[in-house]
Design an enzyme around this catalytic site. Structure first.
Site, PDB file in Angstrom:
ATOM      1  N   GLY A  38       0.798  -1.219   0.000  1.00  0.00           N
ATOM      2  CA  GLY A  38       0.000   0.000   0.000  1.00  0.00           C
ATOM      3  C   GLY A  38       0.827   1.263   0.000  1.00  0.00           C
ATOM      4  O   GLY A  38       0.542   2.211  -0.741  1.00  0.00           O
ATOM      5  N   ASP A  59      10.312  -6.847  -1.925  1.00  0.00           N
ATOM      6  CA  ASP A  59       9.097  -7.430  -1.343  1.00  0.00           C
ATOM      7  C   ASP A  59       9.070  -8.915  -1.701  1.00  0.00           C
ATOM      8  O   ASP A  59       9.262  -9.275  -2.861  1.00  0.00           O
ATOM      9  CB  ASP A  59       7.827  -6.730  -1.865  1.00  0.00           C
ATOM     10  CG  ASP A  59       6.639  -6.933  -0.925  1.00  0.00           C
ATOM     11  OD1 ASP A  59       6.402  -8.083  -0.511  1.00  0.00           O
ATOM     12  OD2 ASP A  59       5.960  -5.939  -0.611  1.00  0.00           O
ATOM     13  N   ARG A  70      -6.023  -1.172  -2.607  1.00  0.00           N
ATOM     14  CA  ARG A  70      -5.189  -0.025  -2.225  1.00  0.00           C
ATOM     15  C   ARG A  70      -3.774  -0.066  -2.767  1.00  0.00           C
ATOM     16  O   ARG A  70      -3.082   0.947  -2.754  1.00  0.00           O
ATOM     17  CB  ARG A  70      -5.107   0.065  -0.691  1.00  0.00           C
ATOM     18  CG  ARG A  70      -4.373  -1.108  -0.078  1.00  0.00           C
ATOM     19  CD  ARG A  70      -4.628  -1.277   1.401  1.00  0.00           C
ATOM     20  NE  ARG A  70      -3.941  -2.464   1.919  1.00  0.00           N
ATOM     21  CZ  ARG A  70      -4.359  -3.712   1.761  1.00  0.00           C
ATOM     22  NH1 ARG A  70      -5.472  -3.952   1.100  1.00  0.00           N
ATOM     23  NH2 ARG A  70      -3.664  -4.716   2.226  1.00  0.00           N
ATOM     24  N   LEU A 107      14.032  -9.298   2.728  1.00  0.00           N
ATOM     25  CA  LEU A 107      15.280  -8.570   2.892  1.00  0.00           C
ATOM     26  C   LEU A 107      15.635  -8.479   4.373  1.00  0.00           C
ATOM     27  O   LEU A 107      15.005  -7.738   5.126  1.00  0.00           O
ATOM     28  CB  LEU A 107      15.111  -7.173   2.276  1.00  0.00           C
ATOM     29  CG  LEU A 107      16.365  -6.369   1.978  1.00  0.00           C
ATOM     30  CD1 LEU A 107      17.308  -7.126   1.058  1.00  0.00           C
ATOM     31  CD2 LEU A 107      15.982  -5.030   1.357  1.00  0.00           C
ATOM     32  N   ASP A 127       4.871  -3.411   6.993  1.00  0.00           N
ATOM     33  CA  ASP A 127       3.808  -3.317   7.994  1.00  0.00           C
ATOM     34  C   ASP A 127       4.088  -4.244   9.170  1.00  0.00           C
ATOM     35  O   ASP A 127       3.159  -4.712   9.815  1.00  0.00           O
ATOM     36  CB  ASP A 127       2.443  -3.609   7.360  1.00  0.00           C
ATOM     37  CG  ASP A 127       2.378  -4.994   6.745  1.00  0.00           C
ATOM     38  OD1 ASP A 127       3.397  -5.710   6.776  1.00  0.00           O
ATOM     39  OD2 ASP A 127       1.305  -5.373   6.250  1.00  0.00           O
ATOM     40  N   CYS A 170      16.003   7.882  16.372  1.00  0.00           N
ATOM     41  CA  CYS A 170      15.810   6.785  15.427  1.00  0.00           C
ATOM     42  C   CYS A 170      14.441   6.162  15.718  1.00  0.00           C
ATOM     43  O   CYS A 170      13.756   6.547  16.661  1.00  0.00           O
ATOM     44  CB  CYS A 170      16.945   5.763  15.504  1.00  0.00           C
ATOM     45  SG  CYS A 170      16.838   4.601  16.882  1.00  0.00           S
ATOM     46  N   CYS A 173      13.946   5.007  19.202  1.00  0.00           N
ATOM     47  CA  CYS A 173      13.720   6.078  20.192  1.00  0.00           C
ATOM     48  C   CYS A 173      12.218   6.343  20.299  1.00  0.00           C
ATOM     49  O   CYS A 173      11.689   6.578  21.387  1.00  0.00           O
ATOM     50  CB  CYS A 173      14.410   7.371  19.778  1.00  0.00           C
ATOM     51  SG  CYS A 173      16.197   7.347  19.724  1.00  0.00           S
ATOM     52  N   CYS A 191      -2.758  -4.810   8.143  1.00  0.00           N
ATOM     53  CA  CYS A 191      -4.013  -4.430   7.508  1.00  0.00           C
ATOM     54  C   CYS A 191      -4.936  -5.639   7.386  1.00  0.00           C
ATOM     55  O   CYS A 191      -6.156  -5.490   7.360  1.00  0.00           O
ATOM     56  CB  CYS A 191      -3.752  -3.857   6.132  1.00  0.00           C
ATOM     57  SG  CYS A 191      -2.856  -2.317   6.182  1.00  0.00           S
ATOM     58  N   CYS A 250      20.511   3.647  19.033  1.00  0.00           N
ATOM     59  CA  CYS A 250      21.365   4.815  18.765  1.00  0.00           C
ATOM     60  C   CYS A 250      21.907   5.463  20.034  1.00  0.00           C
ATOM     61  O   CYS A 250      22.717   6.379  19.958  1.00  0.00           O
ATOM     62  CB  CYS A 250      20.611   5.851  17.934  1.00  0.00           C
ATOM     63  SG  CYS A 250      19.350   6.764  18.833  1.00  0.00           S
TER      64      CYS A 250
HETATM   65 ZN   LIG Z   1      17.341   5.601  18.871  1.00  0.00          ZN
END
Ligand SMILES: [Zn+2]
Length: 253
Positions: A38, A59, A70, A107, A127, A170, A173, A191, A250
């Site tokens: 989407g 993907d 969609r 991936l 998602d 990031c 966070c 979804c 981070c």
């Molecule tokens: Zn962070």
């Protein structure tokens, strides 16, 4: 740029913040789009149309009938095809000058790290929380900006995380791993479980594409913090997102 390219991109080149130089930067740019559903559909189509020179689309899923409401890069004839391949074909039909690589495997790990390191910008159009954390960590390691979008039911959100900026938070966070929202995890966002109204993914994906075009061309200033959209009342809200010194991704840098 030849005459054809000058004409194709003329409505962007005439914009002062982009101009010829910004369009040249776009044509030399490389975006990694993780997820060709989407959000990834409008991202891939707009980036290809706008003249982003190289796209990598990743993907592992196949196009299903319930996606077509969609996921506008895929057509009815694409049912059963890999989504990255299908989106590549749709984007090439818009702009054959765009160099597009489709990755049809999930991936992660080394392959994710390599794909992120090769890109100028990464767009998270997945998602699942597990994918989002992996992409965030890879972007942090490689120092590559991440444009994160999400859409569910009638609401959506966008955030940009830029490791080149020492003040930038990031994704972890914003959503600490193991926090309430993330543990129920992957399914809470999907979804398939919750539903999503069709144009919402277009709205958020287009916002992601706009930020990527600004980032690569050098136009304007990047989005900061978190923007959320409530489609039922038609309202945006904006939140500051401070960097978390205790962030597991981070915070130790
Ligand atoms: Zn962070």
């Amino acid at each position: 740029m030849d005459d054809q390219a000058l004409l194709r991109y003329s409505r962007q080149i005439m914009l002062d913040p982009i101009d010829i130089d910004g369009q040249e930067r776009l044509l030399a740019g490389h975006a990694l789009v993780v997820g060709a559903g989407g959000l990834g559909s409008p991202v891939a189509l707009y980036l290809a149309a706008a003249g982003l020179g190289r796209l990598t689309l990743a993907d592992a899923d196949e196009v299903e009938l319930s996606n077509l409401q969609r996921q506008i890069a895929h057509a009815t004839v694409d049912l059963g095809r890999n989504k990255a391949e299908s989106a590549r074909e749709a984007a090439l039909a818009l702009n054959p000058d765009c160099a597009i690589r489709a990755l049809s495997d999930h991936l992660d790990g080394e392959a994710l790290a390599r794909a992120v390191a090769e890109a100028d910008v990464v767009l998270d159009c997945t998602d699942r929380f597990s994918s989002r954390y992996a992409i965030n960590a890879a972007c942090r390691v490689a120092g590559v900006p991440l444009i994160s979008g999400a859409a569910i039911r009638f609401s959506g959100q966008l955030a940009v995380f830029d490791p080149r900026d020492p003040d930038s938070p990031c994704y972890a966070c914003l959503y600490p791993p193991g926090g309430g929202e993330s543990e129920e995890g992957d399914e809470a966002l999907s979804c398939a479980e919750s539903g999503v109204v069709a144009p919402l993914v277009g709205l958020i994906g287009s916002f992601q594409a706009l930020e990527a075009i600004k980032l690569v061309s050098g136009a304007g200033t990047l989005h900061r913090g978190l923007s959320t959209f409530d489609g039922l009342v038609g309202q945006w809200r904006h939140f500051r997102v401070p960097r978390d010194p205790a962030c597991p991704v981070c915070g130790a840098e």
